[in-house]
Scaffold this motif. Structure first.
Motif, PDB file in Angstrom:
ATOM      1  N   ALA A 477       0.833  -1.204   0.000  1.00 19.83           N
ATOM      2  CA  ALA A 477       0.000   0.000   0.000  1.00 19.83           C
ATOM      3  C   ALA A 477       0.869   1.255   0.000  1.00 19.83           C
ATOM      4  O   ALA A 477       0.577   2.237  -0.712  1.00 19.83           O
ATOM      5  N   PHE A 478       1.937   1.236   0.793  1.00 20.15           N
ATOM      6  CA  PHE A 478       2.843   2.390   0.829  1.00 20.15           C
ATOM      7  C   PHE A 478       3.523   2.593  -0.525  1.00 20.15           C
ATOM      8  O   PHE A 478       3.572   3.720  -1.046  1.00 20.15           O
ATOM      9  N   GLU A 486       0.884   7.726 -13.302  1.00 22.24           N
ATOM     10  CA  GLU A 486      -0.351   8.049 -14.012  1.00 22.24           C
ATOM     11  C   GLU A 486      -0.523   7.133 -15.211  1.00 22.24           C
ATOM     12  O   GLU A 486       0.414   6.889 -15.973  1.00 22.24           O
ATOM     13  N   GLY A 487      -1.718   6.602 -15.379  1.00 25.52           N
ATOM     14  CA  GLY A 487      -2.020   5.768 -16.537  1.00 25.52           C
ATOM     15  C   GLY A 487      -1.748   4.293 -16.335  1.00 25.52           C
ATOM     16  O   GLY A 487      -2.130   3.472 -17.183  1.00 25.52           O
ATOM     17  N   GLU A 488      -1.082   3.937 -15.239  1.00 28.83           N
ATOM     18  CA  GLU A 488      -0.813   2.528 -14.949  1.00 28.83           C
ATOM     19  C   GLU A 488      -1.807   2.015 -13.908  1.00 28.83           C
ATOM     20  O   GLU A 488      -2.257   2.776 -13.046  1.00 28.83           O
ATOM     21  N   PRO A 489      -2.149   0.743 -13.964  1.00 27.26           N
ATOM     22  CA  PRO A 489      -3.021   0.199 -12.915  1.00 27.26           C
ATOM     23  C   PRO A 489      -2.293   0.222 -11.574  1.00 27.26           C
ATOM     24  O   PRO A 489      -1.065   0.097 -11.520  1.00 27.26           O
ATOM     25  N   PRO A 490      -3.015   0.377 -10.470  1.00 25.57           N
ATOM     26  CA  PRO A 490      -2.369   0.359  -9.146  1.00 25.57           C
ATOM     27  C   PRO A 490      -1.608  -0.948  -8.928  1.00 25.57           C
ATOM     28  O   PRO A 490      -1.957  -1.991  -9.483  1.00 25.57           O
ATOM     29  N   LEU A 491      -0.590  -0.869  -8.098  1.00 25.88           N
ATOM     30  CA  LEU A 491       0.316  -1.997  -7.890  1.00 25.88           C
ATOM     31  C   LEU A 491      -0.420  -3.264  -7.493  1.00 25.88           C
ATOM     32  O   LEU A 491      -0.230  -4.334  -8.098  1.00 25.88           O
ATOM     33  N   ARG A 492      -1.254  -3.211  -6.461  1.00 25.43           N
ATOM     34  CA  ARG A 492      -1.906  -4.430  -5.983  1.00 25.43           C
ATOM     35  C   ARG A 492      -2.905  -4.973  -7.006  1.00 25.43           C
ATOM     36  O   ARG A 492      -3.052  -6.193  -7.139  1.00 25.43           O
ATOM     37  N   THR A 642       7.253  -4.294  -6.553  1.00 24.04           N
ATOM     38  CA  THR A 642       7.377  -3.103  -5.713  1.00 24.04           C
ATOM     39  C   THR A 642       7.162  -1.782  -6.450  1.00 24.04           C
ATOM     40  O   THR A 642       7.211  -0.726  -5.815  1.00 24.04           O
ATOM     41  N   SER A 643       6.978  -1.841  -7.765  1.00 22.44           N
ATOM     42  CA  SER A 643       6.803  -0.630  -8.577  1.00 22.44           C
ATOM     43  C   SER A 643       8.066   0.215  -8.675  1.00 22.44           C
ATOM     44  O   SER A 643       8.005   1.371  -9.102  1.00 22.44           O
ATOM     45  N   MET A 644       9.192  -0.324  -8.303  1.00 23.58           N
ATOM     46  CA  MET A 644      10.437   0.400  -8.498  1.00 23.58           C
ATOM     47  C   MET A 644      10.775   0.452  -9.996  1.00 23.58           C
ATOM     48  O   MET A 644      10.418  -0.443 -10.753  1.00 23.58           O
ATOM     49  N   ASP A 645      11.493   1.495 -10.391  1.00 26.92           N
ATOM     50  CA  ASP A 645      11.887   1.643 -11.793  1.00 26.92           C
ATOM     51  C   ASP A 645      13.292   1.136 -12.058  1.00 26.92           C
ATOM     52  O   ASP A 645      13.602   0.726 -13.177  1.00 26.92           O
TER      53      ASP A 645
END
Length: 662
Positions: A477-478, A486-492, A642-645
């Motif tokens: 969640a954090f 923006e434009g991407e689905p949320p991580l979970r 983790t959504s890290m780039d």
């Protein structure tokens, strides 16, 4: 008892029978007749009285009745019959046996108590591991009702190395000791300390909530913030076990208030130990710790501490990799990484795989690409020409790029194995998806083909992401709130899509057709059959064409390594890649070439030294069989979760070209 001679009154005999019996000759020589014998020992009156008593009482068992009567008469006359002596001896024996039985009972109770301790330690440790993976820990089912019953450790004379008095005592207090009643179930008592420590993890503290109200606990950690007022000092502490902090309230009654809590070194980053009582909080948090004592363990100079209370970029955090685990972002990423490592071992264990440790130093190039780090003891500064035969191993040696070849040896004997360890690539790349040192998961399955391999890869990936969703909710969640684009689905939501939806499977030929028909003119690399799929192609397929993970299989043989099984068309090999949105290639695998003649031909075409691969060739000579496997870059898994780039932010100490700090 021994048989006794019958007398007149016995068994309902008549008086005539009794008189006849008395006139009968004595059975014992030298004793005279019965009358003389009875008169001599004054027994006639006794026998008459006993016969009358029997006739009067009419006992069910007259023999026992008469024996009891004789014993009574003997005791009254001051003499002790032999049977009484025997009974006394028997009583002494029984008492002795009872004493021995009591000793055995005490010994058994001691063993049972020790067993209770051991059982607690095992259960508590297993529960700790599960709950740590969940991002926190607290009372297990049933603990809430008994949360106010504080377990205190019994006194222990000697505590072995590795234990606190609490853990060595079993970590529980029997209710019988506290209230005189029967002992309560161990699981009904909250765990107020960690294994091998006297502190309570903050993750457990927060998860327990109001169940710990009134309990006295100890927390240790690093200060996140302090607010020093005239009467109160508020210290927020985090110990890395979870994202949240515990607020400690220091009053004028707190020991160490002036010497420690108000010390200049009690600033962000300082390490502290706080003992206090759990109370309800008037603030946003559910509970807080009313401190009875506070101890400053390690002070900090607030003017030089690099992680002051403000936002920090991930690029800056890479420059202080030794301190960046204290940041919220890296702390969350590392907890997710830990969960995925645990999920990896859990998945393969539950599916019957053997964990094999393959060597880090090797003489063979698994990928055949030549991008390997050399391992040598040669004096590089001496200027002498390099002689491999004079080197440490007597030949050239390298850091491994893959554990696959060694893993195959064990799969060809133990059927299903996996490796999970570091690998190395001397690739001078500075992209956000390349590292020189990274971890690989590489399973190998005997008696399996490419279809089995794809099934295994998909099941494994789904398990990992399902595990993270179930156990790392707070951290996800954090990360979702902090790094969502923006434009991407949320991580979970993205991770749930991986778990719930089947992967797409298409051949390489179909993938090329799809890419060529996409109507896209700005390719950096134009898609063409016979050439490797580039990252832009991989991401287009799974982000635009299918919008989900995609497995591409049957690649041209020129694009893949020598060990991949040649298909019947003689143009493609039984290879597959699992492509993920945002990442590109997540998994690379294949069915291995088990046919000796084909393998040798492929190795000659690749220009490999046959002698260096002698052991690998032997497996095709000694009971060969079809088998398959794949490799997963662990950091890429964590990157996606983790959504890290940048892949440098999901490994504790990243190594890349021109950078080997820390």
């Amino acid at each position: 008892s021994s048989p006794r001679p019958r007398v007149g009154a016995e068994a309902g005999a008549t008086r005539e029978d009794a008189r006849a019996h008395r006139r009968a000759p004595c059975l014992h020589p030298g004793m005279g007749d019965v009358a003389e014998y009875l008169a001599k020992h004054q027994l006639e009156a006794v026998l008459h009285r006993m016969a009358n008593e029997v006739a009067k009482a009419r006992p069910t068992n007259p023999i026992d009745f008469m024996i009891d009567h004789l014993i009574m008469v003997g005791s009254q006359s001051g003499t002790e019959p032999a049977i009484v002596k025997s009974l006394r001896a028997l009583r002494e024996t029984i008492l002795k046996d009872q004493a021995e039985a009591e000793e055995v009972r005490k010994e058994k109770a001691a063993l049972e108590k020790e067993g209770t301790k051991l059982d607690y330690r095992v259960k508590h440790l297993l529960r700790t591991l599960d709950e740590m993976e969940a991002g926190g820990a607290g009372p297990s089912k049933g603990e809430g009702a008994a949360a106010t019953s504080k377990p205190a450790a019994p006194a222990v004379a000697s505590v072995p190395l590795g234990h606190s008095p609490f853990s060595w005592a079993g970590g529980v207090t029997l209710a019988a000791e506290a209230s005189g009643g029967s002992s309560a179930p161990r699981d009904a008592l909250p765990a107020l300390r960690e294994p091998f420590s006297d502190r309570l993890a903050i993750a457990r503290f927060l998860k327990a909530g109001k169940a710990l109200l009134g309990e006295t606990i100890t927390v240790c950690g690093w200060v996140k913030t302090t607010r020093k007022q005239k009467e109160l000092v508020f210290i927020e502490v985090n110990d890395g076990s979870c994202l949240g902090n515990v607020q400690c309230v220091v009053t004028d009654q707190t020991a160490g208030r002036e010497s420690d809590a108000k010390h200049p070194g009690m600033a962000t980053g300082a390490s502290v130990k706080v003992v206090g009582t759990v109370v309800e909080s008037p603030g946003a948090q559910e509970t807080e710790l009313r401190a009875t004592s506070v101890e400053l363990l390690g002070a900090v100079d607030a003017t030089t501490y690099p992680l002051a209370k403000k936002g920090h970029s991930l690029e800056f955090l890479r420059e202080i990799a030794h301190l960046r685990p204290r940041s919220k972002a890296i702390g969350a990423v590392m907890r997710v990484r830990n969960a995925m490592a645990f999920a990896t071992h859990e998945f393969f264990r539950d599916h019957g795989f053997l964990y094999v440790h393959t060597p880090l130093i090797t003489a063979s190039d698994c990928e055949g690409a030549g991008e390997m780090f050399a391992v040598t003891t040669h004096d590089l500064k001496g200027g002498k020409p390099y002689d491999p035969s004079a080197d440490f191993f007597g030949r050239e040696a390298f850091l491994t790029v893959s554990g696959q070849l060694n893993g195959e040896y064990y799969a060809c004997a133990m059927s299903s194995i996996y490796t999970f360890g570091p690998t190395f690539r001397a690739e001078p790349s500075h992209t956000a998806r390349h590292l020189c040192e990274f971890w690989m998961i590489e399973p190998e399955i005997a008696f399996a083909d490419l279809g089995d391999d794809m099934n295994l890869a998909e099941a494994y990936l789904k398990h990992c992401f399902a595990y993270v969703l179930a156990h790392c909710g707070e951290d996800l969640a954090f990360l979702e709130a902090t790094y969502h684009k923006e434009g991407e689905p949320p991580l979970r939501e993205r991770l749930r899509g991986i778990v719930d939806e089947p992967f797409v499977r298409i051949s390489y030929t179909e993938a090329i057709d799809r890419l060529q028909q996409a109507g896209k003119s700005d390719w950096a690399y134009v898609p063409e059959w016979g050439k490797e799929l580039q990252t832009e192609h991989e991401r287009y397929l799974c982000e635009v064409t299918f919008k989900k993970p995609t497995i591409v299989y049957d690649y041209p043989k020129e694009c893949k390594a020598f060990y991949m099984r040649l298909n019947d068309d003689d143009r493609t090999v039984a290879a597959m890649d699992v492509l993920f949105p945002r990442v590109g290639e997540m998994v690379g695998g294949s069915q291995r070439e088990e046919r000796l003649d084909v393998l040798l031909a492929r190795m000659r075409d690749a220009g490999l030294d046959m002698e260096a691969y002698k052991a690998y060739i032997d497996t095709r000579k000694c009971g060969t069989q079809k088998h398959a496997g794949f490799g997963v870059g662990f950091e890429r898994l964590v990157l996606y979760a983790t959504s890290m780039d940048n892949i440098r932010d999901v490994i504790p100490f990243p190594r890349w070209h021109q950078s080997v700090t820390f």
